[in-house]
Design a protein around this motif. Sequence first.
Motif, PDB file in Angstrom:
ATOM      1  N   PRO A  19     -17.416  85.953  22.647  1.00 47.52           N
ATOM      2  CA  PRO A  19     -17.226  87.358  23.021  1.00 47.52           C
ATOM      3  C   PRO A  19     -16.525  88.155  21.925  1.00 47.52           C
ATOM      4  N   LEU A  26     -10.211  90.772  26.616  1.00 48.23           N
ATOM      5  CA  LEU A  26     -10.835  89.458  26.469  1.00 48.23           C
ATOM      6  C   LEU A  26     -10.220  88.398  27.379  1.00 48.23           C
ATOM      7  N   THR A  56     -12.251  86.216  29.770  1.00 53.52           N
ATOM      8  CA  THR A  56     -13.229  85.280  29.213  1.00 53.52           C
ATOM      9  C   THR A  56     -12.597  83.936  28.877  1.00 53.52           C
ATOM     10  N   ALA A  76     -13.504  83.830  20.314  1.00 52.32           N
ATOM     11  CA  ALA A  76     -13.544  85.263  20.578  1.00 52.32           C
ATOM     12  C   ALA A  76     -13.135  86.031  19.320  1.00 52.32           C
TER      13      ALA A  76
END
Length: 407
Positions: A60, A104, A107, A15
């Motif tokens: 992400p 985040l 995720t 990420a």
Amino acid sequence: MSSEAPSNHPNSKVAVVIVAAGRGERAGQAEGPKQYRRIGGKAVIWHTLKAFLDHPSIGPVAVAIHADDAELFAAAADEFADRVTAVIGGATRQDSTRLALLALQDTKPAAVLIHDGVRPFIGADVIDRTIGGIDDEHGSLPSLPVSDTLKREASDSTVAETVPRAGLHAAQTPQGFPFGPIFAAHQRAFEAGRSDFTDDSAIAEWAGIPVRLVLGSPDNIKLTWAKDIAMADQRLSGHSPSFPDVRTGNGYDVHSFETGDHVWLCGVKIPHSKKLNGHSDADVGLHALTDALLATCGAGDIGTHFPPSDPQWKGAASRQFVEHAAKIVRARGGRIANADITLICEAPRVGPHREAMTAELADMLRISPERVSIKATTNEKLGFVGREEGIAAIATASVVYPGELPE
């Protein structure tokens, strides 16, 4: 300094948090926050996003933006806007990072890279090395050894001491961490009221997360000042290093007298006992200037564009010739720096009309009057000019074109 990825690195997709919620006062505000300034035809943040989204290891991406910048970010991010999560940042960089990490959390990334939005020249090699330095227990920090001699300042602005630079490194971003530990560290700092950490590795140190040093890059600069943005634009536009491309063109023209009651000189109608003979209005000064302008970009001469054999130019005002040449110059990226015309004649007197001529030329060329020079001289009764059989003109134009790379 370690630059190799540890063999136990567990992450397949990493990420990314990009911090872009600042106002960038040091770069000036006339053109908006620096992350939205254009370099190489695109916003700074676009280049930053592209570097990460083009990388195969990146998953992400959350971007912390200012509350006022949602539309600005969407426009600047362009085709990448739908591939990232925009998060409204906090009052500080530290809080903006925490809020982006929070976004985040669902995720469940194993690792995260935290990057300054105004470091658009981050390379894939630095991303690789940073990811390679992360494992379940360690963070990763790209950096460069300090090469400058460091001085500590005393209270009276004198040098207190020279600081040994051995072992000192200048930190860059992205800074990489196992996601769970760095998110927890940010939460702890927030709950403790700590907002004084200058980067994420400092929070990691405070929280007891060891951070590996990996090799950064001299190209991975942070755009801080207006001049940084200008240099970045030059770099991406292919004009760095560049050299000024100043060109000078010369023109010469002469017209004989015939029966009449006025002459046109530099766009001004002047009563006289004769007129100048020519297919157009025979403005000798403007004809010479037209040739001078065309010469700065190799665009031929006045006869190329306005042949005297063409009846449409019979009696035409020479102003349109100058404006046409100036348009060609601008179309090729030129900026007219100045125009200088010398009229050579025994009569009429030019001095009383110089101010009007200057105003006409400044208007034709769209430059300020101080960039226009009009002079006159006689030919000391010598030659056709001295015999008052006609008028001659010499013109010089200076034009600045976009800089070129050295050969």
